[in-house]
Design an enzyme around this catalytic site. Sequence first.
Site, mmCIF file in Angstrom:
data_model
loop_
_atom_site.group_PDB
_atom_site.id
_atom_site.type_symbol
_atom_site.label_atom_id
_atom_site.label_comp_id
_atom_site.label_asym_id
_atom_site.label_seq_id
_atom_site.Cartn_x
_atom_site.Cartn_y
_atom_site.Cartn_z
ATOM 1 N N ASP A 1 85.552 23.607 52.233
ATOM 2 C CA ASP A 1 85.588 24.035 53.517
ATOM 3 C C ASP A 1 85.134 25.450 53.474
ATOM 4 O O ASP A 1 84.763 26.019 52.382
ATOM 5 C CB ASP A 1 87.019 23.904 53.660
ATOM 6 C CG ASP A 1 88.001 24.962 52.929
ATOM 7 O OD1 ASP A 1 87.429 25.522 51.915
ATOM 8 O OD2 ASP A 1 89.059 25.144 53.598
ATOM 9 N N ALA B 1 82.438 25.729 58.360
ATOM 10 C CA ALA B 1 82.491 24.284 58.419
ATOM 11 C C ALA B 1 83.389 23.614 57.393
ATOM 12 O O ALA B 1 84.051 24.493 56.492
ATOM 13 C CB ALA B 1 81.062 23.836 57.904
ATOM 14 N N ASP C 1 69.712 31.351 46.999
ATOM 15 C CA ASP C 1 71.256 31.487 46.386
ATOM 16 C C ASP C 1 71.195 30.295 45.213
ATOM 17 O O ASP C 1 72.262 29.747 45.305
ATOM 18 C CB ASP C 1 72.077 31.166 47.420
ATOM 19 C CG ASP C 1 73.452 31.618 47.341
ATOM 20 O OD1 ASP C 1 73.618 32.327 46.360
ATOM 21 O OD2 ASP C 1 74.584 31.184 47.991
ATOM 22 N N LYS D 1 72.714 29.150 41.954
ATOM 23 C CA LYS D 1 73.897 29.460 41.310
ATOM 24 C C LYS D 1 74.614 28.188 40.990
ATOM 25 O O LYS D 1 74.468 27.475 41.625
ATOM 26 C CB LYS D 1 74.899 30.458 41.937
ATOM 27 C CG LYS D 1 75.262 29.929 43.391
ATOM 28 C CD LYS D 1 76.167 31.090 43.888
ATOM 29 C CE LYS D 1 76.786 30.756 45.284
ATOM 30 N NZ LYS D 1 77.570 31.803 46.046
ATOM 31 N N ASN E 1 76.076 26.096 43.542
ATOM 32 C CA ASN E 1 75.253 25.249 44.293
ATOM 33 C C ASN E 1 74.277 24.276 43.703
ATOM 34 O O ASN E 1 73.514 23.469 44.194
ATOM 35 C CB ASN E 1 74.087 26.393 44.979
ATOM 36 C CG ASN E 1 74.940 27.101 46.081
ATOM 37 O OD1 ASN E 1 76.011 26.862 46.541
ATOM 38 N ND2 ASN E 1 74.234 28.154 46.297
ATOM 39 N N ASP F 1 73.143 23.380 49.050
ATOM 40 C CA ASP F 1 73.260 24.382 49.914
ATOM 41 C C ASP F 1 71.956 25.374 50.291
ATOM 42 O O ASP F 1 71.518 26.310 49.508
ATOM 43 C CB ASP F 1 74.194 25.670 49.184
ATOM 44 C CG ASP F 1 74.856 26.654 50.282
ATOM 45 O OD1 ASP F 1 74.069 26.858 51.357
ATOM 46 O OD2 ASP F 1 76.082 27.048 50.023
ATOM 47 N N THR G 1 74.073 36.205 45.433
ATOM 48 C CA THR G 1 75.144 36.448 44.819
ATOM 49 C C THR G 1 75.291 37.358 43.480
ATOM 50 O O THR G 1 74.166 36.990 42.660
ATOM 51 C CB THR G 1 75.712 34.940 44.187
ATOM 52 O OG1 THR G 1 76.013 34.184 45.323
ATOM 53 C CG2 THR G 1 77.022 35.191 43.572
#
Length: 574
Positions: free
Chosen positions: A321, A325, A434, A436, A439, A456, A473
Amino acid sequence: MSKNNLISSRSISPASFNSLRSDSEKSFENGLEDSLKPKLRPSSTSRTAKAKRVRFFHNGNKFFNGVVIPVAPERYRSFDSLTSELTNLIGRNVTLPNGVRHVYSMDGKKVVNIEELEDGKEYVVSGKGEPFKKVEYSKTDTLKSRKVNRNNSSISSMPRILPPDCVRPRIVTIIRHGIKPRKILRLLLNKRNSSSMESVLSAFSELAQLAVRKVYTLSGQPVTVLPHFFESEDVFFIYGNERHSLDDFELDFEESKSIQQYKKTPGLRNGTGPKPKMPKKEKNRTYESEESLLRKLSLDENISLPPGMKGKYTIGRMIGDGNFAVVRLCRHVISEHEYALKIIDKAKCKGKEDMIENEVKILRMISHSNIISLVEDHDTKPMLYLVCEYVAGGDLFDVITVAQKFSEEQAALMIKHLTSGLAYLHNLNIVHRDIKPENLLVEMDNGKVKCLKLGDFGLACEVTGPLYTVCGTPTYVAPEILAESGYGLKIDVWAAGVILYILLCGYPPFASQDNDQEKLFDCILSGQYDFPDEFWQDVSMQAKELIYNMLQLLPELRFSAEDVLDHPWLKLAN
């Protein structure tokens, strides 16, 4: 976005988000693999006789000999399918930041369909926005002199220009002839600029602004063949037409100091202090109201689906979550196959609509075995529903938490899968922004990672010029993002280098013991990290060398995703 709040502006739980594509899109990678396999042909030659053997050169590159392929209507259903295959084939030898977008005749006339290509002719390919360049293209053979076996004219037998076996990605130091202390430069050699001795000299010439004619090693030995650039020596003297003397091969103090600084690698000192910790995983978001629509979607077992999905799927437990979304497990009623259903509350995305649209647009156009796929999507006024591939193994962060660190074979497998996906994206000029562990979703087999998939794409975008948005990040962010000097595709490789470091020792290369984010950023900007013996003594030098090349401060010296795939350490993944 403030650097003090560098966490991805995406609030959706990275562990649960799956990257997407339309199921109507044909797999680019699988299509290429299929096209490289020998195909069964009918006994009659009437069909294969239609194939036109065409040579394609790279725009403005006089050192690339071109690639010859048979072009037939039954092989390429559209002009785009031809340019996609050319992107893969030519991209193995030269840099194609935008992929192949245009095809020109040798006199600069644009070709817009397959029917315009003529048998035995030569053409030039270019990327988006590149003007046609008329140069004297070289080739090692001619189309007319090559005999074609009509009964076996599959693409698997076509000539392909591959770099010599000696070529591998590496950084070299070059010393330009002149008054001491001389100018010292560094260059990344790889298969795209080192296909021949002449191409290396051309790369040296461009960097040094000198028409390089002669090259010598530190000991004064002339470099006359390509393999010499990929042996133990990595420092070279370069000359134009000037004569050299023995004194030229003696370095003064300033030159020696500069070269030693370049050659100085981290990991030569023992680490002190406590072992750094992995950054904490971002927790699931909480909702500001008990009546929140997203909260209801996360708990309600009877979610109302849009017309195109009703009766087609059953909804299961929540698996992720966020502020925008929720992600629920769902099952296809007929096939009983499990998927991840992501439901985006569009009311929560006000002001960020373009980001959501861009994300879905990108995910619809990509298809790769190491990228999570989109099955279907349904857009309604209040909600956007995305049915995505589901990976039961969870995300890499959780796997690292359990395993702490991995064998070199396992680490090589994961980095190979990650950089394979990145090379595909970068070839399309798409940067993820992103990368990491949260993901990266994994498939497990008997406690080992079998496959890694990238997800992602909330921050992904197409690169058409330098980017300046500060995002990502903190632990994995590249120095050029923090410096706000403009960045591009290679920020993804930096993040992958951080992940490789973590996989081999269990903690990140850049960290602040007191969790001070400014101190962390200072470490990243200075490139300060090491390989303490306590944790790294059993790790091979090849693995450390690859990390060193992925964590280069200067993007022009940092390995590309393709360079990582070409590194010999990744052979452990086979």
